[in-house]
Design a protein around this motif. Sequence first.
Motif, short mmCIF file in Angstrom:
data_model
loop_
_atom_site.label_atom_id
_atom_site.label_comp_id
_atom_site.label_asym_id
_atom_site.label_seq_id
_atom_site.Cartn_x
_atom_site.Cartn_y
_atom_site.Cartn_z
N ASN A 190 46.10 -42.44 9.70
CA ASN A 190 46.37 -42.08 11.09
C ASN A 190 45.62 -42.95 12.10
N THR A 191 44.95 -44.00 11.63
CA THR A 191 44.19 -44.85 12.55
C THR A 191 45.05 -45.96 13.14
N THR A 192 44.58 -46.47 14.25
CA THR A 192 45.22 -47.63 14.88
C THR A 192 45.15 -48.84 13.96
N ASP A 193 44.01 -48.98 13.26
CA ASP A 193 43.85 -50.13 12.37
C ASP A 193 44.89 -50.13 11.24
N PHE A 194 45.22 -48.97 10.70
CA PHE A 194 46.23 -48.93 9.65
C PHE A 194 47.59 -49.36 10.18
N PHE B 146 42.04 -56.04 14.01
CA PHE B 146 41.51 -54.67 13.88
C PHE B 146 40.58 -54.33 15.05
N GLN B 147 40.55 -53.04 15.40
CA GLN B 147 39.76 -52.57 16.54
C GLN B 147 38.77 -51.47 16.13
N ALA B 148 38.67 -51.16 14.86
CA ALA B 148 37.76 -50.10 14.38
C ALA B 148 38.06 -48.76 15.03
N ARG B 149 39.34 -48.44 15.14
CA ARG B 149 39.73 -47.12 15.66
C ARG B 149 41.13 -46.74 15.13
N ARG C 289 42.69 -54.96 3.93
CA ARG C 289 43.42 -55.83 4.86
C ARG C 289 44.54 -55.07 5.57
N LEU C 290 44.86 -53.89 5.05
CA LEU C 290 45.86 -53.03 5.68
C LEU C 290 45.21 -51.93 6.52
N GLY C 291 43.87 -51.92 6.55
CA GLY C 291 43.19 -50.84 7.24
C GLY C 291 43.17 -49.57 6.41
#
Length: 261
Positions: free
Chosen positions: A239-243, A258-261, A137-139
């Motif tokens: 380092n992801t946008t989702d995190f 979330f955007q899967a990136r 849930r936090l990516g």
Amino acid sequence: MQHGSYEHIAVDVAGNVATIEVRRGPNNFVDTDMVAEIADALEVYDRTSEVRAIVLCAEGKHFCAGADFGSRGPDGVARGSKRGRHLYKEAQRLWRTGKPIVAAVHGAAVGAGVGLAVMADFRVTCPEARFSTNFTRLGFHPGFGLTATLPRLLGPQQAALLMYTGRRITGEEALAIGLADYCVPLDQVRSKATKLATEIAQSAPLAIVSTRETLRRGLADAVAQATEREYEEQDWLRNTTDFKEGTKAMTERRLPEFQAR
């Protein structure tokens, strides 16, 4: 009788039962120093013949609300990969100690807090408690050895369900699926844990350590391998946008987008 001097925990021995109390309330967030002190205390008690069982508990509102991803202090997991790796190296020590541990879990056990609770042999909790392996849930990738310990405790299907959904379950639900061994009123959690530890301590100490080693054989090595893998996955996911979105949404108490990136 108190043993040792620590900054983040308090320790005490009464009869044949030692108590390790985390003192970083109200949330008792995990960090490297706190985990290292718990490991230090467990290793001391391995060398202390009078100690036959251990209660792990915490002051404050929560047993352990996981890692403080929002903080920017020197000890948090989210600050960088080196600290994250160091935390897991210290955490690996917990599984290499020999004496049985009963965790008294109240309030929240979240993320690494579940990992800390599952490290123990038994868990006593209460209906008000909340357990959540909320990493996804936090990516983020689950950590603190949970990819090894949770399937071993609950079975792979139930463990996957908790880790994929990140859902929060009550103490009663934890009891029903085997995540907890006893569910008692809140004000009885610690006394019940101590009672169970005392019962264990009445068995032959050499036989208990021997039996525990047999039952947990291979677990410490499995946790070491799992934390290496967990760290590698957490390192790039950090380092992801989702995190970034996941931690921001948690702080803002909303569902993440979330955007899967």
